[in-house]
Design a protein around this motif. Structure first.
Motif, PDB file in Angstrom:
ATOM      1  N   LEU A   1       0.791  -1.155  -0.071  1.00 48.46           N
ATOM      2  CA  LEU A   1      -0.235   0.018  -0.147  1.00 48.46           C
ATOM      3  C   LEU A   1       0.848   1.361  -0.079  1.00 48.46           C
ATOM      4  O   LEU A   1       1.034   2.053  -0.991  1.00 48.46           O
ATOM      5  N   ILE A   2       1.854   1.328   0.976  1.00 46.26           N
ATOM      6  CA  ILE A   2       2.557   2.498   1.132  1.00 46.26           C
ATOM      7  C   ILE A   2       3.509   2.625  -0.122  1.00 46.26           C
ATOM      8  O   ILE A   2       3.551   3.883  -0.788  1.00 46.26           O
ATOM      9  N   LEU A   3       4.000   1.669  -0.376  1.00 39.58           N
ATOM     10  CA  LEU A   3       5.132   1.597  -1.709  1.00 39.58           C
ATOM     11  C   LEU A   3       4.413   1.924  -2.957  1.00 39.58           C
ATOM     12  O   LEU A   3       4.880   2.671  -3.794  1.00 39.58           O
ATOM     13  N   ALA A   4       3.085   1.407  -3.097  1.00 39.66           N
ATOM     14  CA  ALA A   4       2.226   1.862  -4.381  1.00 39.66           C
ATOM     15  C   ALA A   4       2.159   3.287  -4.519  1.00 39.66           C
ATOM     16  O   ALA A   4       2.133   3.923  -5.543  1.00 39.66           O
ATOM     17  N   GLY A   5       1.729   4.007  -3.122  1.00 36.69           N
ATOM     18  CA  GLY A   5       1.525   5.278  -3.556  1.00 36.69           C
ATOM     19  C   GLY A   5       2.825   6.101  -3.856  1.00 36.69           C
ATOM     20  O   GLY A   5       2.455   6.914  -4.623  1.00 36.69           O
ATOM     21  N   ARG A   6       3.776   5.943  -3.212  1.00 37.20           N
ATOM     22  CA  ARG A   6       5.111   6.376  -3.883  1.00 37.20           C
ATOM     23  C   ARG A   6       5.428   6.299  -5.188  1.00 37.20           C
ATOM     24  O   ARG A   6       5.975   6.800  -6.121  1.00 37.20           O
ATOM     25  N   VAL A   7       5.229   4.883  -5.824  1.00 36.86           N
ATOM     26  CA  VAL A   7       5.610   4.341  -7.011  1.00 36.86           C
ATOM     27  C   VAL A   7       4.437   5.235  -7.966  1.00 36.86           C
ATOM     28  O   VAL A   7       4.888   5.598  -9.018  1.00 36.86           O
ATOM     29  N   GLY A   8       3.287   5.379  -7.616  1.00 37.46           N
ATOM     30  CA  GLY A   8       2.367   6.247  -8.367  1.00 37.46           C
ATOM     31  C   GLY A   8       2.916   7.676  -8.570  1.00 37.46           C
ATOM     32  O   GLY A   8       2.567   8.221  -9.571  1.00 37.46           O
ATOM     33  N   ASP A   9       3.397   8.266  -7.423  1.00 32.03           N
ATOM     34  CA  ASP A   9       3.897   9.632  -7.395  1.00 32.03           C
ATOM     35  C   ASP A   9       5.113   9.703  -8.568  1.00 32.03           C
ATOM     36  O   ASP A   9       5.279  10.629  -9.234  1.00 32.03           O
ATOM     37  N   LEU A  10       5.853   8.451  -8.563  1.00 30.79           N
ATOM     38  CA  LEU A  10       6.975   8.429  -9.580  1.00 30.79           C
ATOM     39  C   LEU A  10       6.936   8.501 -10.668  1.00 30.79           C
ATOM     40  O   LEU A  10       7.524   9.119 -11.933  1.00 30.79           O
ATOM     41  N   PHE A  11       5.870   7.384 -11.028  1.00 31.54           N
ATOM     42  CA  PHE A  11       5.656   7.074 -12.475  1.00 31.54           C
ATOM     43  C   PHE A  11       4.392   7.401 -13.216  1.00 31.54           C
ATOM     44  O   PHE A  11       3.889   7.365 -14.405  1.00 31.54           O
ATOM     45  N   GLY A  12       3.551   8.265 -12.270  1.00 29.86           N
ATOM     46  CA  GLY A  12       2.103   8.627 -12.869  1.00 29.86           C
ATOM     47  C   GLY A  12       1.080   7.934 -12.272  1.00 29.86           C
ATOM     48  O   GLY A  12       0.915   6.580 -12.501  1.00 29.86           O
ATOM     49  N   THR A  13       0.185   8.621 -11.729  1.00 26.35           N
ATOM     50  CA  THR A  13      -1.034   8.077 -11.120  1.00 26.35           C
ATOM     51  C   THR A  13      -1.828   7.171 -12.210  1.00 26.35           C
ATOM     52  O   THR A  13      -2.337   6.105 -11.871  1.00 26.35           O
TER      53      THR A  13
END
Length: 492
Positions: free
Chosen positions: A74-86
């Motif tokens: 969950l937490i990691l996915a939020g940051r990956v979304g910020d990094l690669f685009g929601t």
């Protein structure tokens, strides 16, 4: 941020009409598809056991793997979304959800079904932060508040719909597909939503999220495995020494995880879980309360459903009807939490705890008579009150836990809170299962199931009392309204 955002949505001046955008409809449909499956899955447990020959341990794994997979990414996915685009990560996560649904529906064996269930949890954990982020990009001000209100109502409504539809289809055993009806109705709807999402979701730019704490995520996963594997397998295996040692090693593993996270901070990195947040007393105590709440709200409904179907001999549809008041009442409890927090502050959490304890007492009273005189309908008041109390407890705890967190850490703190909710839920299913199946043993008698659910309810009373008493350790503060920008994911 998004390339195109409607003017009314940006200003928040369009009233409820501003929600009528294609992108928001897709977000609601994606959440509804997930909610339907989460409502459907518990109704299928006895049918899965009968059709695939799944053991009690396999049933516990099936119930636990979704929240476990969800929590670990969950937490990691939020940051990956910020990094690669929601948008990109939402489509990836939702595509994996659809694949997991298909794999679940056609699973020929229990191990394949368990793998599919874990994949579904991980995929939903990837998708969930992106849904929230999309709403925050589409709307501002009061428009955002309205959007999240609709989002939460859709979650509860789709969960209840999943229960009822699946219960009816499994009971009728249409085309002899049994438990597979827990997944089949959602597949075409989810697939159509995925296509629509690809066409209408606004594009998002790549951003920055710091270095991803992959080691921390792996360490947290290992800790959870060391805790849950013995809890689920121990009873059937006769608790050999190696399982006891494995269970005990989960404590030093968790301490090692926290120590690693502190080293990440010392090196100027971005940890998965920031231990410094726990120096805030409301955050520290609030997360302990979250654990107590989650242990009850995830596990108790599952073992109630099993008791109604296997103990009372009711059909899946009857079980769905009897437990439908729980998610329905949960929606109203969550809505009541905001005025309760404004009026009572930390007392709102105590109200949730007292009502949760009362719900268990109602079940204990209902099951106290002779097995011949106890009917499944007698459980209804306790079931409905548990849903209402859970809505108050989760929403008010979320508000108070985040109250003193500095704005710069708000996202990280909300992620830790949601992860605590999901991980504790997975652990609760495992540990309540030890008690439940330990009381049943190999019996199929109604009396054995009544004893088992009674044991479960006594533990729930203890946890509700712990929740209520822990409130005194929360700092006094001026009551604040719930932050509508931090939605609660009720799909697990």
């Amino acid at each position: 941020m998004s390339v195109v955002e409607p003017t009314a949505a940006r200003s928040g001046e369009g009233g409820w009409r501003e929600l009528a955008t294609a992108a928001f409809v897709v977000v609601i449909c994606a959440q509804a598809a997930s909610g339907m499956v989460q409502g459907a899955a518990p109704m299928a447990l006895p049918a899965i056991s009968a059709d695939l020959g799944a053991s009690s341990s396999a049933i516990q794994w099936y119930a636990s793997l979704f929240p476990l997979g969800f929590a670990l990414v969950l937490i990691l996915a939020g940051r990956v979304g910020d990094l690669f685009g929601t948008r990109r990560l939402l489509l990836l996560g939702y595509g994996a959800v659809v694949a997991a649904l298909v794999l679940s529906a056609v699973a020929p064996t229990t191990p394949v079904l368990l793998v599919a269930r874990l994949l579904q949890g991980v995929a939903t954990g990837v998708m969930a932060p992106q849904l929230s982020a999309t709403i925050q990009r589409l709307f501002q001000g009061h428009g955002r508040t309205r959007a999240f209100a609709v989002f939460l109502m859709a979650t509860g409504g789709s969960f209840m719909l999943g229960q009822l539809v699946t219960g009816a289809l499994i009971t009728s055993d249409l085309m002899g597909l049994s438990w597979r009806w827990a997944y089949l109705p959602s597949i075409p709807f989810a697939l159509a939503t995925l296509v629509a999402a690809w066409r209408v979701l606004p594009r998002t730019f790549r951003g920055t999220a710091g270095r991803l704490d992959l080691v921390g995520a792996a360490a947290l996963g290992i800790t959870a495995f060391l805790l849950m594997f013995p809890a689920i397998q121990g009873r059937n295996a006769g608790w050999p020494l190696w399982l006891v040692v494995m269970l005990g090693s989960s404590v030093p593993a968790f301490l090692a995880f926290l120590a690693y996270e502190r080293r990440v901070i010392d090196r100027g990195g971005d940890p998965l879980v920031n231990p410094t947040l726990f120096a805030i007393s409301s955050f520290r105590v609030g997360n302990l309360i979250t654990v107590a709440v989650s242990l009850i709200t995830y596990a108790v409904p599952i073992y109630m459903i099993l008791t109604i179907q296997s103990g009372f001999g009711r059909t899946p549809f009857e079980a769905a009807l009897l437990t439908a008041p729980m998610p329905f009442a949960n929606m109203f409890g969550a809505l009541l939490a905001a005025p309760l927090v404004r009026r009572l502050g930390r007392g709102a959490v105590a109200v949730g705890g007292l009502l949760t304890g009362l719900s268990s007492i109602l079940v204990l009273v209902a099951t106290a008579g002779s097995p011949d005189t106890v009917e499944a309908t007698h459980l209804l008041p306790g079931i409905a009150l548990l849903g209402f109390a859970s809505g108050i407890s989760i929403a008010s705890t979320m508000s108070i836990v985040l109250h003193e967190v500095p704005p710069a850490y708000a996202g990280a703190a909300a992620g830790v809170q949601s992860t605590s909710l999901q991980l504790a839920g997975a652990v609760g299913i495992a540990f309540f299962g030890m008690v439940f199946y330990g009381a049943i043993a190999e019996s199929t008698d109604k009396a054995a199931y009544l004893t088992a659910i009674t044991d479960v309810q006594w533990i729930a009373v203890g946890l509700a009392l712990l929740q209520t008493m822990a409130v005194v350790f929360l700092p006094r503060h001026r009551p604040q309204p719930l932050d509508p920008a931090v939605p609660l994911d009720a799909t697990a």
